[in-house]
Design a protein around this motif. Structure first.
Motif, PDB file in Angstrom:
ATOM      1  N   UNK A 134       0.842  -1.214   0.000  1.00 51.92           N
ATOM      2  CA  UNK A 134       0.000   0.000   0.000  1.00 51.92           C
ATOM      3  C   UNK A 134       0.867   1.251   0.000  1.00 51.92           C
ATOM      4  N   UNK A 135       1.907   1.265   0.820  1.00 53.47           N
ATOM      5  CA  UNK A 135       2.827   2.408   0.897  1.00 53.47           C
ATOM      6  C   UNK A 135       3.583   2.554  -0.416  1.00 53.47           C
ATOM      7  N   UNK A 136       4.048   1.460  -0.951  1.00 55.33           N
ATOM      8  CA  UNK A 136       4.801   1.501  -2.214  1.00 55.33           C
ATOM      9  C   UNK A 136       3.923   1.962  -3.386  1.00 55.33           C
ATOM     10  N   UNK A 137       2.686   1.491  -3.433  1.00 57.38           N
ATOM     11  CA  UNK A 137       1.770   1.912  -4.490  1.00 57.38           C
ATOM     12  C   UNK A 137       1.492   3.416  -4.388  1.00 57.38           C
ATOM     13  N   UNK A 138       1.286   3.889  -3.192  1.00 55.28           N
ATOM     14  CA  UNK A 138       1.050   5.324  -2.997  1.00 55.28           C
ATOM     15  C   UNK A 138       2.262   6.135  -3.462  1.00 55.28           C
ATOM     16  N   UNK A 139       3.461   5.642  -3.175  1.00 54.62           N
ATOM     17  CA  UNK A 139       4.682   6.328  -3.606  1.00 54.62           C
ATOM     18  C   UNK A 139       4.797   6.336  -5.128  1.00 54.62           C
ATOM     19  N   UNK A 140       4.472   5.232  -5.760  1.00 57.25           N
ATOM     20  CA  UNK A 140       4.514   5.164  -7.218  1.00 57.25           C
ATOM     21  C   UNK A 140       3.505   6.128  -7.839  1.00 57.25           C
ATOM     22  N   UNK A 141       2.294   6.148  -7.299  1.00 59.12           N
ATOM     23  CA  UNK A 141       1.282   7.095  -7.768  1.00 59.12           C
ATOM     24  C   UNK A 141       1.757   8.531  -7.564  1.00 59.12           C
ATOM     25  N   UNK A 142       2.369   8.782  -6.434  1.00 58.43           N
ATOM     26  CA  UNK A 142       2.849  10.123  -6.114  1.00 58.43           C
ATOM     27  C   UNK A 142       3.871  10.608  -7.142  1.00 58.43           C
ATOM     28  N   UNK A 143       4.818   9.762  -7.489  1.00 58.75           N
ATOM     29  CA  UNK A 143       5.823  10.137  -8.495  1.00 58.75           C
ATOM     30  C   UNK A 143       5.131  10.513  -9.804  1.00 58.75           C
ATOM     31  N   UNK A 144       4.195   9.688 -10.237  1.00 56.34           N
ATOM     32  CA  UNK A 144       3.496   9.951 -11.500  1.00 56.34           C
ATOM     33  C   UNK A 144       2.647  11.217 -11.413  1.00 56.34           C
ATOM     34  N   UNK A 145       1.911  11.372 -10.328  1.00 54.89           N
ATOM     35  CA  UNK A 145       1.012  12.521 -10.186  1.00 54.89           C
ATOM     36  C   UNK A 145       1.785  13.829 -10.137  1.00 54.89           C
ATOM     37  N   UNK A 146       2.804  13.918  -9.277  1.00 57.58           N
ATOM     38  CA  UNK A 146       3.528  15.189  -9.130  1.00 57.58           C
ATOM     39  C   UNK A 146       4.359  15.512 -10.366  1.00 57.58           C
ATOM     40  N   UNK A 147       4.884  14.486 -11.039  1.00 56.99           N
ATOM     41  CA  UNK A 147       5.591  14.731 -12.298  1.00 56.99           C
ATOM     42  C   UNK A 147       4.608  15.287 -13.327  1.00 56.99           C
ATOM     43  N   UNK A 148       3.437  14.691 -13.394  1.00 53.39           N
ATOM     44  CA  UNK A 148       2.409  15.185 -14.306  1.00 53.39           C
ATOM     45  C   UNK A 148       1.967  16.598 -13.990  1.00 53.39           C
ATOM     46  N   UNK A 149       1.869  16.915 -12.707  1.00 49.88           N
ATOM     47  CA  UNK A 149       1.466  18.272 -12.302  1.00 49.88           C
ATOM     48  C   UNK A 149       2.510  19.300 -12.737  1.00 49.88           C
ATOM     49  N   UNK A 150       3.777  18.969 -12.552  1.00 55.76           N
ATOM     50  CA  UNK A 150       4.846  19.885 -12.977  1.00 55.76           C
ATOM     51  C   UNK A 150       4.817  20.056 -14.493  1.00 55.76           C
TER      52      UNK A 150
END
Length: 161
Positions: A134-150
């Protein structure tokens, strides 16, 4: 406020008018926004990478709480400075696909972080426990989401030309 949309009203706020009239003020608000994003991404990316299994010698219980707070500070400052920049041309930005994508990703990134921090898996991880899927999936999503936001944020200027 009858007859005036919320977006039009935002454009009439004193700080919006001041930023629109002063190139120097716009420069400083824009720079503050970039620095805020730098704080956010500079904190969240190393944390996400650690949660994904990189830098295993760095203890999550040490960096997790610190980097989370730093990222939250960056998000807060980016929202404040971003709203100031938005207020300069709210009608234009509200119709900009890149801006709308950025705002959607911002909301998803914040939601992802909040949901993670509410889980027992996060609390266990910052106490030195194992990094759950669960923690790892959230981290993976976070990388994708924040990269996309930038990337979406950078795209805004190209669509408003």
């Amino acid at each position: 406020m009858e007859g005036v949309s919320v977006l039009e009203w935002i454009g009439t706020l004193p700080f919006a008018v001041a930023i629109r009239r002063s190139a120097i003020l716009y420069l400083f608000v824009n720079a503050a926004h970039v620095l805020s994003i730098g704080l956010l991404v500079g904190a969240i990316l190393p944390l996400d990478l650690r949660l994904l299994g990189f830098f295993r010698k760095v203890p999550v219980e040490v960096v997790g709480p610190f980097l989370s707070r730093a990222a939250a500070t960056g998000v807060g400052l980016a929202i404040i400075t971003g709203f100031c920049l938005f207020s300069v041309r709210p009608l234009e930005y509200a119709g900009n696909a890149a801006f709308l994508t950025k705002i959607t990703l911002l909301a998803l990134g914040i939601t992802n972080a909040l949901l993670l921090h509410l889980t027992p898996q996060w609390r266990a991880a910052v106490k030195g426990g194992p990094l759950s899927p669960r923690v790892r999936l959230s981290a993976l999503l976070s990388v994708a989401i924040w990269t996309g936001a930038v990337l979406s944020g950078r795209w805004i200027g190209f669509l408003s030309e």
